[in-house]
Design an enzyme around this catalytic site. Structure first.
Site, PDB file in Angstrom:
ATOM      1  N   CYS A 164      -2.462  12.635   2.613  1.00  0.00           N
ATOM      2  CA  CYS A 164      -3.569  14.401   2.260  1.00  0.00           C
ATOM      3  C   CYS A 164      -4.282  14.286   3.355  1.00  0.00           C
ATOM      4  O   CYS A 164      -4.027  15.585   3.077  1.00  0.00           O
ATOM      5  CB  CYS A 164      -4.425  12.781   1.767  1.00  0.00           C
ATOM      6  SG  CYS A 164      -5.592  12.118   1.781  1.00  0.00           S
TER       7      CYS A 164
HETATM    8  N1  LIG Z   1      -6.058   7.675  -2.420  1.00  0.00           N
HETATM    9  C1  LIG Z   1      -6.073   8.259  -2.005  1.00  0.00           C
HETATM   10  O1  LIG Z   1      -5.758   9.461  -1.523  1.00  0.00           O
HETATM   11  C2  LIG Z   1      -3.880   7.823  -0.611  1.00  0.00           C
HETATM   12  C3  LIG Z   1      -3.676   9.632  -0.564  1.00  0.00           C
HETATM   13  C4  LIG Z   1      -2.357   8.678  -0.250  1.00  0.00           C
HETATM   14  C5  LIG Z   1      -1.853   8.458   0.119  1.00  0.00           C
HETATM   15  N2  LIG Z   1      -2.687   7.400  -0.182  1.00  0.00           N
HETATM   16  C6  LIG Z   1      -2.487   5.786   0.031  1.00  0.00           C
HETATM   17  O2  LIG Z   1      -0.894   5.164  -1.410  1.00  0.00           O
HETATM   18  C7  LIG Z   1      -1.081   4.168  -1.368  1.00  0.00           C
HETATM   19  C8  LIG Z   1      -1.990   3.235  -2.433  1.00  0.00           C
HETATM   20  O3  LIG Z   1      -3.601   4.025  -2.536  1.00  0.00           O
HETATM   21  P1  LIG Z   1      -3.966   3.650  -3.152  1.00  0.00           P
HETATM   22  O4  LIG Z   1      -5.826   4.110  -2.751  1.00  0.00           O
HETATM   23  O5  LIG Z   1      -3.656   4.232  -4.090  1.00  0.00           O
HETATM   24  O6  LIG Z   1      -4.997   2.038  -2.912  1.00  0.00           O
HETATM   25  P2  LIG Z   1      -5.760   1.628  -3.837  1.00  0.00           P
HETATM   26  O7  LIG Z   1      -6.314   1.757  -4.739  1.00  0.00           O
HETATM   27  O8  LIG Z   1      -6.723   0.025  -3.185  1.00  0.00           O
HETATM   28  O9  LIG Z   1      -4.168   0.859  -4.874  1.00  0.00           O
HETATM   29  C9  LIG Z   1      -2.971  -0.170  -4.448  1.00  0.00           C
HETATM   30  C10 LIG Z   1      -2.298  -1.376  -5.534  1.00  0.00           C
HETATM   31  O10 LIG Z   1      -1.016  -1.539  -4.129  1.00  0.00           O
HETATM   32  C11 LIG Z   1      -1.483  -2.885  -5.079  1.00  0.00           C
HETATM   33  N3  LIG Z   1      -1.189  -3.926  -3.893  1.00  0.00           N
HETATM   34  C12 LIG Z   1      -2.233  -4.015  -3.349  1.00  0.00           C
HETATM   35  N4  LIG Z   1      -1.591  -5.378  -2.499  1.00  0.00           N
HETATM   36  C13 LIG Z   1      -1.170  -5.563  -3.351  1.00  0.00           C
HETATM   37  C14 LIG Z   1       0.442  -6.670  -2.082  1.00  0.00           C
HETATM   38  N5  LIG Z   1      -0.329  -7.388  -1.297  1.00  0.00           N
HETATM   39  N6  LIG Z   1       1.366  -6.791  -2.663  1.00  0.00           N
HETATM   40  C15 LIG Z   1       1.855  -5.842  -3.787  1.00  0.00           C
HETATM   41  N7  LIG Z   1       0.684  -5.026  -4.465  1.00  0.00           N
HETATM   42  C16 LIG Z   1      -0.471  -4.943  -3.772  1.00  0.00           C
HETATM   43  C17 LIG Z   1      -2.531  -3.145  -5.566  1.00  0.00           C
HETATM   44  O11 LIG Z   1      -2.696  -4.117  -6.789  1.00  0.00           O
HETATM   45  P3  LIG Z   1      -4.016  -4.121  -7.586  1.00  0.00           P
HETATM   46  O12 LIG Z   1      -5.152  -3.411  -7.918  1.00  0.00           O
HETATM   47  O13 LIG Z   1      -4.010  -5.449  -9.070  1.00  0.00           O
HETATM   48  O14 LIG Z   1      -4.825  -4.724  -6.244  1.00  0.00           O
HETATM   49  C18 LIG Z   1      -2.662  -1.354  -6.415  1.00  0.00           C
HETATM   50  O15 LIG Z   1      -2.096  -1.344  -7.776  1.00  0.00           O
HETATM   51  C19 LIG Z   1      -1.718   3.486   0.621  1.00  0.00           C
HETATM   52  O16 LIG Z   1      -0.321   3.331   1.050  1.00  0.00           O
HETATM   53  C20 LIG Z   1      -2.382   4.742   0.502  1.00  0.00           C
HETATM   54  O17 LIG Z   1      -2.861   4.905   2.191  1.00  0.00           O
HETATM   55  C21 LIG Z   1      -3.647   7.171  -0.469  1.00  0.00           C
END
Ligand SMILES: NC(=O)c1ccc[n+]([C@@H]2O[C@H](COP(=O)([O-])OP(=O)(O)OC[C@H]3O[C@@H](n4cnc5c(N)ncnc54)[C@H](OP(=O)(O)O)[C@@H]3O)[C@@H](O)[C@H]2O)c1
Length: 319
Positions: A125
């Site tokens: 981002c």
């Molecule tokens: N947040 C941002 O602004 C943003 C921007 C750009 C890129 N990203 C990237 O996008 C990705 C997701 O970010 P996020 O903020 O949405 O993270 P998040 O809210 O922590 O969501 C993570 C997701 O992955 C699942 N998960 C967690 N551990 C897992 C495992 N060991 N095996 C399988 N599934 C698992 C979680 O399931 P549960 O909910 O059931 O735990 C949830 O669905 C990351 O790689 C992050 O770096 C994030």
């Protein structure tokens, strides 16, 4: 490909902030439909009318494209599984952003490469906003490589994901403002520098300091650019206007600077510039705003997916 058919899409990590945003946007996408969605702890729950399954149980065969919003360090493995099953994939994590096996999906800059790609690494981002601000200046030799580009950026708390963390409790962040990963420690910096070098040849120093802003979503970056020659505001705006004239997802402001309300819930980067007075050497301040969950993640992933599939680039998106 039959463009009237709905493309079956699988979403990994659908219960996270980015995954939920993918489901929200795909629900309004006229050319794609979600065929499975995964979660870890939330497996078995329902979201957008769909039961979430464990990623190990994802019926990969049903999808044509897999979008992965799994955590950094977990995502790469499952994206490789999707590729091994013959699926095209967009990885929204950082796992493949520095890898030559994936095309870096900064759509406005790498569009021709995204169009032919089987695997796209969706940019971070913070880098998305910074790169769209810096690449046009760097490509024109306007950034002085002997002085530092300084990026002070602030992100809303969804940037840190949905997993509970003590330092992100409402009681900790509300009415506060703080820097983190100071001293060029943020993992987005190598990605940003690599893309800047690849797309413009600029290899000067960049100092990147992120801050935690007590809002839900949105990033504002104040980018201090050391110039090789004087640029007044109109000339600087003119450069961005020329470069992004045909880009629906980049908004160049005139005589005004963007704020978060210009970008939240939109697949857009908004840019504004100010010439800097009272300094001995020429400088430009560029302000870039982005919604971390849309153009900074889910929206840009769908933009890339549309390009990969030969669909209209902004289908299902509000820029
Ligand atoms: N947040 C941002 O602004 C943003 C921007 C750009 C890129 N990203 C990237 O996008 C990705 C997701 O970010 P996020 O903020 O949405 O993270 P998040 O809210 O922590 O969501 C993570 C997701 O992955 C699942 N998960 C967690 N551990 C897992 C495992 N060991 N095996 C399988 N599934 C698992 C979680 O399931 P549960 O909910 O059931 O735990 C949830 O669905 C990351 O790689 C992050 O770096 C994030």
């Amino acid at each position: 490909m039959n463009i009237n058919a709905s493309v079956p899409v699988g979403v990994l990590g659908a219960s996270g902030y980015v995954g939920r945003e993918l489901l929200r946007l795909l629900a309004g996408h006229p050319g794609a439909s979600v065929v499975f969605a995964t979660a870890e702890a939330a497996a078995g729950e329902r979201l957008e009318g769909r039961r979430l399954v464990k990623v190990e149980d994802a019926p990969l065969a049903r999808a044509e494209v897999v979008l992965s919003a799994l955590p950094h360090g977990v995502s790469g493995r499952f994206v490789h599984e999707a590729r091994a099953a013959g699926k095209r994939a967009v990885d929204l994590s950082a796992d493949l952003r520095l890898s030559p096996e994936a095309v870096y999906g900064l759509t406005e800059v790498t569009r021709p490469r995204v169009a032919g790609a089987e695997l796209v690494a969706n940019p971070g981002c913070y880098p998305t906003a910074a790169l769209l601000a810096l690449i046009p200046l760097a490509q024109r030799g306007l950034i002085d490589p002997e002085r530092e580009v300084v990026i002070d950026a602030a992100s809303g708390v969804t940037g840190a994901g949905r997993n509970p963390k003590r330092e992100l409790l409402f009681g900790e962040v509300a009415e506060d403002f703080r820097a983190y990963a100071v001293g060029n420690e943020h993992r987005h910096l190598p990605e940003l520098k690599a893309a800047l070098d690849r797309e413009s040849g600029f290899v000067g120093d960049v100092v990147f300091t992120p801050h935690l802003l007590p809002v839900k979503r949105g990033i504002l970056e104040t980018i201090h650019v050391p110039l090789t020659r004087l640029l007044d505001q109109a000339t600087a705006e003119g450069i961005y206007e020329t470069v992004y004239a045909d880009e629906p997802c980049v908004q160049v402001m005139h005589g005004a600077l963007p704020s978060l309300k210009d970008v939240v819930y939109r697949n857009r980067v908004a840019l504004g510039v100010a010439a800097v007075a009272n300094v001995r050497r020429p400088r430009l301040t560029v302000i870039a705003a982005i919604d971390n969950l849309v153009k900074g993640a889910a929206g840009q992933a769908i933009q890339n997916m549309n390009v990969m599939l030969g669909l209209s680039e902004t289908l299902g998106l509000t820029c």
